[in-house]
Design a protein around this motif. Structure first.
Motif, PDB file in Angstrom:
ATOM      1  N   ALA A  38      30.334   8.502  11.059  1.00  0.00           N
ATOM      2  CA  ALA A  38      30.387  10.159  11.347  1.00  0.00           C
ATOM      3  C   ALA A  38      28.950  10.951  10.487  1.00  0.00           C
ATOM      4  O   ALA A  38      27.939  10.911  11.643  1.00  0.00           O
ATOM      5  N   LEU A  39      28.505   9.654  10.373  1.00  0.00           N
ATOM      6  CA  LEU A  39      26.921   9.851  10.106  1.00  0.00           C
ATOM      7  C   LEU A  39      25.890   9.383  10.725  1.00  0.00           C
ATOM      8  O   LEU A  39      24.770   9.821  10.259  1.00  0.00           O
ATOM      9  N   ILE A  40      26.612   8.450  11.752  1.00  0.00           N
ATOM     10  CA  ILE A  40      25.027   7.693  12.026  1.00  0.00           C
ATOM     11  C   ILE A  40      24.295   8.813  12.561  1.00  0.00           C
ATOM     12  O   ILE A  40      22.946   8.236  13.285  1.00  0.00           O
ATOM     13  N   PRO A  41      24.358  10.188  13.467  1.00  0.00           N
ATOM     14  CA  PRO A  41      23.698  10.614  14.268  1.00  0.00           C
ATOM     15  C   PRO A  41      22.791  11.349  13.345  1.00  0.00           C
ATOM     16  O   PRO A  41      21.733  10.994  13.843  1.00  0.00           O
ATOM     17  N   ALA A  42      23.304  11.591  12.438  1.00  0.00           N
ATOM     18  CA  ALA A  42      22.756  12.474  11.501  1.00  0.00           C
ATOM     19  C   ALA A  42      21.474  10.999  11.040  1.00  0.00           C
ATOM     20  O   ALA A  42      20.293  11.944  11.203  1.00  0.00           O
ATOM     21  N   HIS A  43      21.913  10.335  10.532  1.00  0.00           N
ATOM     22  CA  HIS A  43      20.738   9.295  10.165  1.00  0.00           C
ATOM     23  C   HIS A  43      20.133   9.024  11.233  1.00  0.00           C
ATOM     24  O   HIS A  43      18.215   8.991  11.302  1.00  0.00           O
ATOM     25  N   LEU A  44      20.598   8.779  12.673  1.00  0.00           N
ATOM     26  CA  LEU A  44      19.397   9.129  13.356  1.00  0.00           C
ATOM     27  C   LEU A  44      18.582  10.007  13.857  1.00  0.00           C
ATOM     28  O   LEU A  44      17.216   9.638  14.534  1.00  0.00           O
ATOM     29  N   GLN A  45      18.608  11.098  13.686  1.00  0.00           N
ATOM     30  CA  GLN A  45      18.206  11.930  13.368  1.00  0.00           C
ATOM     31  C   GLN A  45      16.928  12.657  12.629  1.00  0.00           C
ATOM     32  O   GLN A  45      15.750  12.613  13.027  1.00  0.00           O
ATOM     33  N   VAL A  46      17.404  12.203  11.570  1.00  0.00           N
ATOM     34  CA  VAL A  46      16.648  12.007  10.718  1.00  0.00           C
ATOM     35  C   VAL A  46      15.128  11.070  10.607  1.00  0.00           C
ATOM     36  O   VAL A  46      14.128  11.298   9.819  1.00  0.00           O
ATOM     37  N   ARG A  47      15.969  10.322  11.259  1.00  0.00           N
ATOM     38  CA  ARG A  47      14.861   8.699  10.968  1.00  0.00           C
ATOM     39  C   ARG A  47      13.624   9.127  12.738  1.00  0.00           C
ATOM     40  O   ARG A  47      12.680   7.986  12.795  1.00  0.00           O
ATOM     41  N   SER A  48      14.657   9.947  13.274  1.00  0.00           N
ATOM     42  CA  SER A  48      13.410  10.284  14.857  1.00  0.00           C
ATOM     43  C   SER A  48      12.043  11.329  14.067  1.00  0.00           C
ATOM     44  O   SER A  48      11.551  11.369  15.024  1.00  0.00           O
ATOM     45  N   VAL A  49      11.965  11.595  12.924  1.00  0.00           N
ATOM     46  CA  VAL A  49      11.552  12.755  12.396  1.00  0.00           C
ATOM     47  C   VAL A  49      10.503  12.182  11.189  1.00  0.00           C
ATOM     48  O   VAL A  49      10.267  11.781  10.444  1.00  0.00           O
ATOM     49  N   GLU A  50       9.094  11.313  11.701  1.00  0.00           N
ATOM     50  CA  GLU A  50       7.987  11.587  10.511  1.00  0.00           C
ATOM     51  C   GLU A  50       6.714  11.985  11.196  1.00  0.00           C
ATOM     52  O   GLU A  50       6.501  11.569  11.659  1.00  0.00           O
ATOM     53  N   ASN A  51       6.772  12.632  10.185  1.00  0.00           N
ATOM     54  CA  ASN A  51       5.336  13.632   9.943  1.00  0.00           C
ATOM     55  C   ASN A  51       3.998  12.664   9.107  1.00  0.00           C
ATOM     56  O   ASN A  51       3.909  12.253   8.688  1.00  0.00           O
ATOM     57  N   THR A  52       2.841  13.617   9.954  1.00  0.00           N
ATOM     58  CA  THR A  52       1.833  13.057   8.967  1.00  0.00           C
ATOM     59  C   THR A  52       1.683  13.380   7.889  1.00  0.00           C
ATOM     60  O   THR A  52       1.167  15.080   8.002  1.00  0.00           O
ATOM     61  N   ILE A  53       1.545  12.502   6.807  1.00  0.00           N
ATOM     62  CA  ILE A  53       1.184  13.110   5.670  1.00  0.00           C
ATOM     63  C   ILE A  53      -0.490  13.302   5.186  1.00  0.00           C
ATOM     64  O   ILE A  53      -1.427  12.578   5.986  1.00  0.00           O
ATOM     65  N   PRO A  54      -0.517  15.032   5.120  1.00  0.00           N
ATOM     66  CA  PRO A  54      -2.485  14.657   4.944  1.00  0.00           C
ATOM     67  C   PRO A  54      -3.561  14.318   3.983  1.00  0.00           C
ATOM     68  O   PRO A  54      -2.338  13.561   2.494  1.00  0.00           O
ATOM     69  N   ALA A  55      -4.624  13.767   4.608  1.00  0.00           N
ATOM     70  CA  ALA A  55      -4.741  13.368   3.159  1.00  0.00           C
ATOM     71  C   ALA A  55      -5.266  14.499   1.911  1.00  0.00           C
ATOM     72  O   ALA A  55      -5.357  15.430   2.505  1.00  0.00           O
ATOM     73  N   LEU A  56      -5.608  13.626   1.117  1.00  0.00           N
ATOM     74  CA  LEU A  56      -6.098  14.647   0.054  1.00  0.00           C
ATOM     75  C   LEU A  56      -7.019  15.326   0.384  1.00  0.00           C
ATOM     76  O   LEU A  56      -7.561  17.236  -0.127  1.00  0.00           O
ATOM     77  N   ASP A  57      -7.810  15.067   0.865  1.00  0.00           N
ATOM     78  CA  ASP A  57     -10.073  16.145   1.490  1.00  0.00           C
ATOM     79  C   ASP A  57      -9.073  16.356   1.877  1.00  0.00           C
ATOM     80  O   ASP A  57     -10.028  17.916   2.499  1.00  0.00           O
ATOM     81  N   LEU A  58      -8.015  16.613   3.215  1.00  0.00           N
ATOM     82  CA  LEU A  58      -7.653  17.724   4.173  1.00  0.00           C
ATOM     83  C   LEU A  58      -7.469  18.757   3.374  1.00  0.00           C
ATOM     84  O   LEU A  58      -7.497  20.169   3.932  1.00  0.00           O
ATOM     85  N   LEU A  59      -6.239  18.924   3.286  1.00  0.00           N
ATOM     86  CA  LEU A  59      -5.356  19.708   1.859  1.00  0.00           C
ATOM     87  C   LEU A  59      -6.866  20.709   0.928  1.00  0.00           C
ATOM     88  O   LEU A  59      -7.062  21.896   1.580  1.00  0.00           O
ATOM     89  N   ASP A  60      -7.534  19.880   0.588  1.00  0.00           N
ATOM     90  CA  ASP A  60      -8.175  20.457  -0.103  1.00  0.00           C
ATOM     91  C   ASP A  60      -9.667  21.590   0.774  1.00  0.00           C
ATOM     92  O   ASP A  60     -10.158  22.521   0.585  1.00  0.00           O
ATOM     93  N   GLU A  61      -9.595  21.046   2.029  1.00  0.00           N
ATOM     94  CA  GLU A  61     -10.450  21.904   3.221  1.00  0.00           C
ATOM     95  C   GLU A  61      -9.173  22.816   3.022  1.00  0.00           C
ATOM     96  O   GLU A  61     -10.512  23.723   3.531  1.00  0.00           O
ATOM     97  N   ALA A  62      -8.571  22.446   3.958  1.00  0.00           N
ATOM     98  CA  ALA A  62      -7.675  23.507   4.735  1.00  0.00           C
ATOM     99  C   ALA A  62      -7.437  25.135   3.186  1.00  0.00           C
ATOM    100  O   ALA A  62      -7.599  26.463   3.205  1.00  0.00           O
ATOM    101  N   LEU A  63      -7.801  24.475   1.815  1.00  0.00           N
ATOM    102  CA  LEU A  63      -7.675  25.520   0.769  1.00  0.00           C
ATOM    103  C   LEU A  63      -9.043  25.995   0.713  1.00  0.00           C
ATOM    104  O   LEU A  63      -9.167  27.328   0.062  1.00  0.00           O
ATOM    105  N   ASP A  64      -9.939  25.595  -0.002  1.00  0.00           N
ATOM    106  CA  ASP A  64     -11.196  25.630   0.381  1.00  0.00           C
ATOM    107  C   ASP A  64     -11.682  26.656   1.504  1.00  0.00           C
ATOM    108  O   ASP A  64     -12.717  28.056   0.795  1.00  0.00           O
TER     109      ASP A  64
END
Length: 307
Positions: A26-52
């Protein structure tokens, strides 16, 4: 009698195995779905630039947390927290909505069988805020599990001017057995929904200096919120972990939780833990996860309580 006991034990073992197999399937579809999403983790300086890029005077001037309920167990306190950010113009943004008393009690009952104490409740968000609830103009969710979304209906009903619920496309459209009810609560509430642009760092319109980071891992639509106040960067990381200690030690939630209870993408969660640990090590950054009330109190943020 001994032969009967052996047969009974074998039957019970067989039924247990069948139950586990059915649960896994029953959990296989949920596991496959959550594994289909792998977002980009921002670099530290990119986050700082956006806030600055945002003038300091436009950032929120107050951040408070609201603890709707707490349950103590073998793994420590698990609290159900909402975060209220207020801008100089008086408008406020709410991250997660907590639960009312009965919802929190019902949510905690299964954990009592595992040795946790009964849930202690402190009142829903709209009750603890009183008249100040009407300043809420925006709402965001770190994810759509019921302990984060249950309060949405009453909060929206309490507003004279509807607040906008801001969601990433993944949070709005990718649902499993644990998140579909949360989205239904949002859709059925008196608050309209607006989708954020698909971006590693999505600026939330009308709330300068508030960013949404699509995270995944815990659910396909998990979202981290980032802002600045008082010269510090504040990162609200949702349920990437249940405690700040797990970020500092890079400890996951365990196979039982991540594979059978809540389908998670453990590889992505580890990547976020490592990123959050680097952020937390900086002197001007505060990282907070939703359920760790001790970390909220240690951060210096003021706690709002019902009058």
């Amino acid at each position: 009698m001994l032969a009967f006991a052996k047969k009974f034990a074998l039957v019970l073992l067989g039924l247990t195995c069948v139950g586990v197999v059915v649960l896994v399937v029953a959990l296989i579809p949920a596991h496959l779905q959550v594994r289909s999403v792998e977002n980009t983790i921002p670099a530290l300086d990119l986050l700082d630039e956006a806030l600055d890029a945002i003038p300091a005077e436009q950032y929120p001037q107050e951040i408070h947390f609201i603890n709707t309920a707490t349950q103590a167990g073998a793994l420590g306190e698990i609290s159900h927290i909402a975060v209220l950010l207020r801008w100089p113009d008086g408008n406020a943004f709410l991250i997660d909505t907590g639960m009312n008393e009965q919802e929190a009690i019902d949510f905690g009952k299964p954990f009592q069988y595992l040795g946790s104490s009964p849930t202690e409740t402190f009142g829903p968000v709209e009750e603890q805020l009183g008249d100040a609830v009407d300043s809420i103009r925006g709402i965001g969710f770190t994810h759509l599990h019921s302990d984060h979304t249950a309060g949405i209906s009453r909060i929206c009903d309490a507003l004279t001017t509807p607040a906008t619920v801001f969601q990433t496309n993944a949070q709005n459209t990718l649902h499993n057995l644990h998140t579909k009810d949360g989205q239904k609560l949002i859709n059925d509430s008196a608050c309209p929904v607006a989708l954020l642009p698909q971006s590693t760092l999505a600026a939330i319109p009308g709330f300068p200096g508030l960013l949404a980071l699509p995270a995944g891992g815990h659910t396909p639509g998990s979202t981290i919120f980032v802002t600045r106040m008082g010269g510090e960067t504040w990162i609200f990381a949702g349920d990437i972990t249940n405690s700040m200690a797990d970020i500092h030690t890079n400890r996951g939630k365990g196979a039982l939780y991540s594979y059978l209870l809540v389908p998670e993408y453990t590889k992505v969660l580890e990547n976020w833990r490592l990123w959050l640990a680097k952020q937390a090590a900086r002197q001007d950054v505060q990282v907070l996860v939703t359920h760790d009330v001790d970390a909220y109190r240690a951060s210096g943020l003021a706690e709002l309580r019902a009058p």
